[in-house]
Design a protein around this motif. Structure first.
Motif, PDB file in Angstrom:
ATOM      1  N   UNK A 126       0.836  -1.201   0.000  1.00  0.00           N
ATOM      2  CA  UNK A 126       0.000   0.000   0.000  1.00  0.00           C
ATOM      3  C   UNK A 126       0.861   1.237   0.000  1.00  0.00           C
ATOM      4  N   UNK A 127       1.932   1.262   0.752  1.00  0.00           N
ATOM      5  CA  UNK A 127       2.901   2.343   0.599  1.00  0.00           C
ATOM      6  C   UNK A 127       4.154   2.126   1.424  1.00  0.00           C
ATOM      7  N   UNK A 128       4.076   1.291   2.450  1.00  0.00           N
ATOM      8  CA  UNK A 128       5.226   1.076   3.344  1.00  0.00           C
ATOM      9  C   UNK A 128       5.582   2.332   4.123  1.00  0.00           C
ATOM     10  N   UNK A 129       4.699   3.259   4.237  1.00  0.00           N
ATOM     11  CA  UNK A 129       4.978   4.472   5.006  1.00  0.00           C
ATOM     12  C   UNK A 129       3.893   5.477   4.688  1.00  0.00           C
ATOM     13  N   UNK A 130       3.900   6.619   5.368  1.00  0.00           N
ATOM     14  CA  UNK A 130       2.826   7.573   5.123  1.00  0.00           C
ATOM     15  C   UNK A 130       3.003   8.229   3.764  1.00  0.00           C
ATOM     16  N   UNK A 131       1.910   8.680   3.205  1.00  0.00           N
ATOM     17  CA  UNK A 131       1.970   9.398   1.935  1.00  0.00           C
ATOM     18  C   UNK A 131       1.569   8.522   0.758  1.00  0.00           C
ATOM     19  N   UNK A 132       1.471   9.155  -0.402  1.00  0.00           N
ATOM     20  CA  UNK A 132       1.017   8.472  -1.614  1.00  0.00           C
ATOM     21  C   UNK A 132       2.199   7.925  -2.400  1.00  0.00           C
ATOM     22  N   UNK A 133       2.522   6.664  -2.192  1.00  0.00           N
ATOM     23  CA  UNK A 133       3.515   6.049  -3.059  1.00  0.00           C
ATOM     24  C   UNK A 133       3.403   4.539  -2.904  1.00  0.00           C
ATOM     25  N   UNK A 134       4.037   3.803  -3.782  1.00  0.00           N
ATOM     26  CA  UNK A 134       4.128   2.353  -3.661  1.00  0.00           C
ATOM     27  C   UNK A 134       5.544   1.933  -3.996  1.00  0.00           C
ATOM     28  N   UNK A 135       6.176   1.157  -3.139  1.00  0.00           N
ATOM     29  CA  UNK A 135       7.439   0.564  -3.575  1.00  0.00           C
ATOM     30  C   UNK A 135       7.136  -0.517  -4.609  1.00  0.00           C
ATOM     31  N   UNK A 136       8.142  -0.913  -5.372  1.00  0.00           N
ATOM     32  CA  UNK A 136       8.021  -2.123  -6.186  1.00  0.00           C
ATOM     33  C   UNK A 136       8.193  -3.287  -5.212  1.00  0.00           C
ATOM     34  N   UNK A 137       7.262  -4.227  -5.235  1.00  0.00           N
ATOM     35  CA  UNK A 137       7.337  -5.364  -4.316  1.00  0.00           C
ATOM     36  C   UNK A 137       7.389  -6.645  -5.130  1.00  0.00           C
ATOM     37  N   UNK A 138       8.418  -7.431  -4.895  1.00  0.00           N
ATOM     38  CA  UNK A 138       8.606  -8.679  -5.632  1.00  0.00           C
ATOM     39  C   UNK A 138       8.542  -9.847  -4.659  1.00  0.00           C
ATOM     40  N   UNK A 139       7.771 -10.895  -5.022  1.00  0.00           N
ATOM     41  CA  UNK A 139       7.539 -12.019  -4.103  1.00  0.00           C
ATOM     42  C   UNK A 139       8.002 -13.323  -4.728  1.00  0.00           C
ATOM     43  N   UNK A 140       9.176 -13.802  -4.316  1.00  0.00           N
ATOM     44  CA  UNK A 140       9.670 -15.067  -4.877  1.00  0.00           C
ATOM     45  C   UNK A 140       8.992 -16.258  -4.235  1.00  0.00           C
ATOM     46  N   UNK A 141       9.010 -17.395  -4.968  1.00  0.00           N
ATOM     47  CA  UNK A 141       8.419 -18.620  -4.426  1.00  0.00           C
ATOM     48  C   UNK A 141       9.467 -19.686  -4.130  1.00  0.00           C
ATOM     49  N   UNK A 142      10.657 -19.520  -4.696  1.00  0.00           N
ATOM     50  CA  UNK A 142      11.733 -20.490  -4.480  1.00  0.00           C
ATOM     51  C   UNK A 142      13.013 -19.720  -4.163  1.00  0.00           C
ATOM     52  N   UNK A 143      13.980 -20.436  -3.667  1.00  0.00           N
ATOM     53  CA  UNK A 143      15.253 -19.785  -3.365  1.00  0.00           C
ATOM     54  C   UNK A 143      15.882 -19.260  -4.658  1.00  0.00           C
ATOM     55  N   UNK A 144      15.788 -20.013  -5.741  1.00  0.00           N
ATOM     56  CA  UNK A 144      16.355 -19.554  -7.014  1.00  0.00           C
ATOM     57  C   UNK A 144      15.677 -18.276  -7.470  1.00  0.00           C
ATOM     58  N   UNK A 145      14.343 -18.265  -7.329  1.00  0.00           N
ATOM     59  CA  UNK A 145      13.638 -17.057  -7.765  1.00  0.00           C
ATOM     60  C   UNK A 145      14.024 -15.869  -6.889  1.00  0.00           C
ATOM     61  N   UNK A 146      14.221 -16.115  -5.606  1.00  0.00           N
ATOM     62  CA  UNK A 146      14.662 -15.037  -4.709  1.00  0.00           C
ATOM     63  C   UNK A 146      16.010 -14.495  -5.171  1.00  0.00           C
ATOM     64  N   UNK A 147      16.908 -15.393  -5.558  1.00  0.00           N
ATOM     65  CA  UNK A 147      18.222 -14.982  -6.054  1.00  0.00           C
ATOM     66  C   UNK A 147      18.065 -14.130  -7.309  1.00  0.00           C
ATOM     67  N   UNK A 148      17.248 -14.612  -8.246  1.00  0.00           N
ATOM     68  CA  UNK A 148      17.102 -13.893  -9.516  1.00  0.00           C
ATOM     69  C   UNK A 148      16.491 -12.508  -9.311  1.00  0.00           C
ATOM     70  N   UNK A 149      15.473 -12.440  -8.442  1.00  0.00           N
ATOM     71  CA  UNK A 149      14.827 -11.146  -8.213  1.00  0.00           C
ATOM     72  C   UNK A 149      15.746 -10.205  -7.446  1.00  0.00           C
ATOM     73  N   UNK A 150      16.485 -10.740  -6.498  1.00  0.00           N
ATOM     74  CA  UNK A 150      17.401  -9.910  -5.717  1.00  0.00           C
ATOM     75  C   UNK A 150      18.473  -9.312  -6.620  1.00  0.00           C
ATOM     76  N   UNK A 151      18.931 -10.103  -7.577  1.00  0.00           N
ATOM     77  CA  UNK A 151      19.990  -9.644  -8.483  1.00  0.00           C
ATOM     78  C   UNK A 151      19.527  -8.460  -9.320  1.00  0.00           C
ATOM     79  N   UNK A 152      18.221  -8.430  -9.602  1.00  0.00           N
ATOM     80  CA  UNK A 152      17.658  -7.340 -10.405  1.00  0.00           C
ATOM     81  C   UNK A 152      17.339  -6.109  -9.590  1.00  0.00           C
ATOM     82  N   UNK A 153      17.339  -6.253  -8.283  1.00  0.00           N
ATOM     83  CA  UNK A 153      16.725  -5.209  -7.447  1.00  0.00           C
ATOM     84  C   UNK A 153      17.390  -3.842  -7.606  1.00  0.00           C
ATOM     85  N   UNK A 154      18.737  -3.794  -7.583  1.00  0.00           N
ATOM     86  CA  UNK A 154      19.379  -2.477  -7.650  1.00  0.00           C
ATOM     87  C   UNK A 154      19.176  -1.789  -9.000  1.00  0.00           C
TER      88      UNK A 154
END
Lengths: 365, 77, 266
Positions: A126-154
């Protein structure tokens, strides 16, 4: 790179390191502490900044400071700690510096427990804090997917000058699975750092990074800019996975490890002759609603399964817009969802709705 | 004997009077006959006898950098 | 030149021997501070020190929440705005990723001694290579005069209308002494700016604090006893006298921690 056995928290940490993280500031909290400990060992080895801060409040503000200077900075925490970080996240969002955060969700509210949960969905999307905004939120289902999404994060955070949150639950943080690590990214050069970064005003005008705009016209202008950015993100960064949706008559919608559990449910349901598919959002924000809305026109009913009281459920309802009934099955308090009970809820829904017409404006609860 | 003077940026002054109290020569006074552009009564140099020594205490205590201080250097004549 | 005895003001200005002018590190923006507010004096001393040390191009300032929330408009250096109390944490993030820059925070009573106590204590305890300027005026100025952790016993504020009752609110905190007690702190002093002598001593402390950081020696902090004429309901000159007569007895001026390597500059 070969596949190796990795613990989720540590895999996420290593993936962030390969992805280019330059500064990690964090605080111990179960069930993500291994991420901090991994960073404590690895970051100094690589000459990068690591600090165990005095609190999550301090952690997010250290991330904010480092990020203002154009450094790739991140922190990780779990639900109660994420609550503490809301102020910092709002400031980061309002001043448009890129930052990365990992939330390994646990049972709540309050101190809750240390078992897995998905009950931070509202908090992070919803925003992770006060005010009007949304972070990008990525939800992995496996450890590999977590690795792949984390690598893209920056790169993703920097592309939009926004916050990227990797939202997993405690089971993903703790489980051990084979995963392959991506290659180590080269360090950022001075020229690659943002033209907004505060690095000392040598030979140029000073830069100010702030989220304070006392004149309402200026703050409105900032907000319009943020909303335009969110619109671009919503158009370009939706991610999801579909399983057996082509001929599906009923749809399961689930994210994270519950999405993974639902693959088992789909297999078992199909063996029973039930035409069931799975829609697994990977980006919780931007929520991949257009495709889901189209699928809602194709099926007789949707069952949302989550480890919470029904949070993504609301986004599903908004996406479906009454095209078909939406039902819910969830567990709270750190209780994990097993395939049998999801299947039972699915069978109950199918029994109720199997003769329903398609794409009818039926009530959704 | 040292001789000095000050230039006052009148519109920066908030009439706080700190310089008037610190000046050892008593040559700084708050204007009584006008306001500056911001509505404050600004400080003025009233030094008919040339008593200012350019000690710069006024500038040291001024919170608003109103005063630029000059000191006459006889060796440069 | 008329005669060698008494040059006119015009002649003095024409000669151009300036003994005081605005520091380069201070912008020419007109400040929003109240008349006689000591923020102006302290800002100026910091800017003078930045000029004298030649560090304008590598200084980053971390602004607080309080009256000085807009101080980034008043300095010609890169700046960031911190959440209330969090400036030492932001400064830590900046300095640990850019160790070659000079990073300083500037914080008031609420920012440093109330909401930010964890952040300042831990930054000092870790010996972060940052400089902290703590402006103590015994009251919350920006929000119009509530009690601060530094409000004196018996002092009337908008949230202690009958005067600070120590049985209910405790005693004022002496932050310089608290921070000086931490092993990571390297240079921790209390100064003031209520007269020419104290202003000169404050200036020297600012220079020493920056030099401590430049030499990589550790954490430095200067606490300034400051005035708030508006919320103390006094004229600016009376407010300065009040610092001398009423604040100094409770918050003594002096040096509370001076590491050996720093002594050479004090």
């Amino acid at each position: 790179m070969a596949k190796e056995l990795w613990k989720g928290n540590e895999a996420i940490a290593e993936a962030a390191i390969r992805g280019g993280v330059e500064a990690f500031f964090g605080y111990p909290i179960t069930p993500q502490t291994e991420l901090l400990e991994y960073m404590a060992a690895r970051m100094p080895q690589l000459g990068r900044a690591f600090l165990q801060a005095e609190s999550e409040v301090a952690s997010i503000n250290m991330v904010y400071g480092a990020a203002c200077g154009g450094a790739r900075a991140m922190t990780s925490s779990s639900s109660p700690g994420i609550s503490l970080m809301q102020e910092g996240l709002s400031y980061i969002a309002g001043s448009e510096v890129p930052a990365v955060l990992v939330d390994i969700m646990r049972g709540g509210p309050g101190l809750g427990n240390i078992q897995p949960s998905q009950s931070d969905y509202f908090q992070v999307t919803r925003s992770a804090g006060h005010g009007d905004f949304h972070p990008i939120v990525l939800a992995p289902a496996t450890v590999q997917e977590a690795v792949d999404l984390m690598y893209e994060a920056f790169p993703l955070a920097e592309k939009y000058r926004t916050i990227v949150i990797l939202a997993a639950d405690g089971s993903l943080g703790q489980m051990m699975e084979p995963a392959e690590m991506p290659p180590m990214r080269p360090p950022l050069s001075e020229a690659e750092r943002g033209a907004w970064a505060v690095r000392g005003a040598a030979g140029r005008a000073k830069r100010i990074i702030t989220s304070l705009f006392l004149q309402e016209e200026e703050l409105e202008a900032l907000n319009l800019r943020l909303q335009a950015k969110l619109k671009r993100i919503a158009e370009a960064e939706q991610r999801w996975e579909e399983v057996a949706t082509d001929d599906a008559e009923f749809l399961l919608v689930a994210f994270g490890t519950v999405g993974r559990t639902c693959k088992t449910v789909v297999r078992e349901a199909r063996q029973q002759g039930l035409r069931v598919g799975l829609y697994r959002p990977i980006s919780l924000w931007p929520f991949p609603w257009p495709r889901l809305r189209a699928l809602a026109g194709q099926v007789r009913g949707i069952l949302v399964a989550e480890m919470n009281a029904g949070q993504m459920l609301e986004d599903v309802r908004l996406a479906v817009e009454n095209r078909c009934p939406v039902r819910f099955h969830g567990r709270m308090g750190g209780v994990m969802l097993l395939p049998d009970e999801i299947l039972a809820a699915l069978q109950a829904m199918i029994a109720e709705l199997r003769h329903s017409p398609l794409a009818v404006a039926a009530e959704t609860r | 004997m040292a001789r000095g003077t000050v230039k006052i940026e009148e519109d920066r002054c908030k009439g706080c009077e700190l310089c008037t109290t610190i000046c050892p020569q008593g040559v700084l006074h708050i204007a009584r006959d006008h306001f500056n552009a911001r509505g404050y009564r600004p400080v003025q140099l009233m030094d008919p006898l040339g008593r200012c020594t350019g000690c710069a205490l006024c500038a040291q205590i001024c919170p608003d950098v109103v005063l630029t201080v000059y000191r006459f250097d006889p060796k440069r004549v | 030149m008329s005669d060698t005895l008494v040059p006119t003001a015009e002649e003095i200005i024409a000669q151009g021997n300036v003994v005081y002018r605005r520091p380069d590190a201070l912008s020419d923006a007109w400040t929003h501070y109240c008349p006689g507010c000591t923020h102006g004096i302290i800002h100026r001393l910091i800017a003078e020190a930045i000029d004298e040390l030649g560090i304008q191009e590598k200084t980053i300032l971390v602004a607080p929440v309080g009256c000085s929330v807009l101080m980034y408009h008043y300095f010609n250096v890169d700046a960031v705005e911190a959440a209330h109390g969090r400036a030492p944490a932001m400064a830590t993030g900046l300095k640990r990723t850019q160790p070659d820059k000079v990073v300083f925070t500037y914080q008031g009573d609420g920012d440093l001694a109330a909401i930010g106590t964890a952040e300042i204590i831990h930054a000092a305890n870790r010996g972060e290579q940052i400089t902290v300027f703590f402006v103590n005026n015994a009251v919350y100025g920006m929000t119009s005069g509530q009690m601060a952790p530094t409000t004196l016993p018996g002092m009337v504020t908008t949230s202690s209308p009958d005067g600070r009752d120590v049985r209910m609110h405790g005693y004022p905190i002496r932050m310089a002494e608290v921070i000086a007690g931490l092993p990571g702190a390297c240079y921790v002093v209390r100064r003031s700016v209520y007269d020419a002598r104290t202003i000169r001593q404050a200036k020297k402390a600012v220079l020493t604090a920056f030099k401590t950081q430049l030499a990589g020696l550790g954490f430095s902090m200067v606490e300034f006893l400051s005035s708030c004429p508006t919320n103390w309901h006094m004229t600016p000159p009376d407010a300065l006298k009040w610092i001398r007569d009423t604040m100094v007895p409770y918050f003594p001026l002096g040096d509370f921690k001076v590491a050996d390597e720093v002594k050479a500059w004090t």
